[in-house]
Design an enzyme around this catalytic site. Structure first.
Site, PDB file in Angstrom:
ATOM      1  N   GLU A  35       0.835  -1.190   0.000  1.00 11.13           N
ATOM      2  CA  GLU A  35       0.000   0.000   0.000  1.00 11.13           C
ATOM      3  C   GLU A  35       0.876   1.249   0.000  1.00 11.13           C
ATOM      4  OE1 GLU A  35      -2.313   3.157   0.454  1.00 11.13           O
ATOM      5  OE2 GLU A  35      -0.949   2.733   2.086  1.00 11.13           O
ATOM      6  N   ASP A  36       1.970   1.216   0.763  1.00  8.47           N
ATOM      7  CA  ASP A  36       2.841   2.381   0.853  1.00  8.47           C
ATOM      8  C   ASP A  36       4.242   1.935   1.258  1.00  8.47           C
ATOM      9  OD1 ASP A  36       3.598   5.037   0.782  1.00  8.47           O
ATOM     10  OD2 ASP A  36       2.453   5.646   2.536  1.00  8.47           O
ATOM     11  N   HIS A  46      -3.030   1.666   6.163  1.00  7.77           N
ATOM     12  CA  HIS A  46      -3.227   2.554   5.019  1.00  7.77           C
ATOM     13  C   HIS A  46      -2.160   3.629   5.117  1.00  7.77           C
ATOM     14  CE1 HIS A  46      -5.528   5.777   2.709  1.00  7.77           C
ATOM     15  NE2 HIS A  46      -5.174   4.863   1.839  1.00  7.77           N
TER      16      HIS A  46
END
Length: 73
Positions: free
Chosen positions: A5-6, A66
């Site tokens: 995601e990151d 997230h």
């Protein structure tokens, strides 16, 4: 295996990667698996992502990372 995601890369070449985001309408490759944080040392010849163990008492079942950021002091 299913993407991240990151990612946040520190000046010393260590990279922290969040994975396992579950969001309505977003395809999940492992819907029953909790999110994870990986560490990768980009200084190595063949860097490999290693899953970091999360301490006991943390609710892993609902872990849904997230994004990720680091603070260096």
């Amino acid at each position: 295996e299913t993407g991240s995601e990151d990612i946040d890369i520190l000046p010393n070449g260590l990279a922290f990667i969040s994975s396992g985001l579950k969001y309505p309408g977003l395809k999940s490759f492992a819907p029953d698996k909790p999110g994870e944080i990986f560490l990768m040392d980009l200084n190595e010849d063949n860097p490999r992502a290693m899953e970091l163990r999360i301490s006991r008492g943390f609710d892993l079942a609902s872990f849904n990372p997230h994004g990720i950021s680091t603070y260096v002091d």
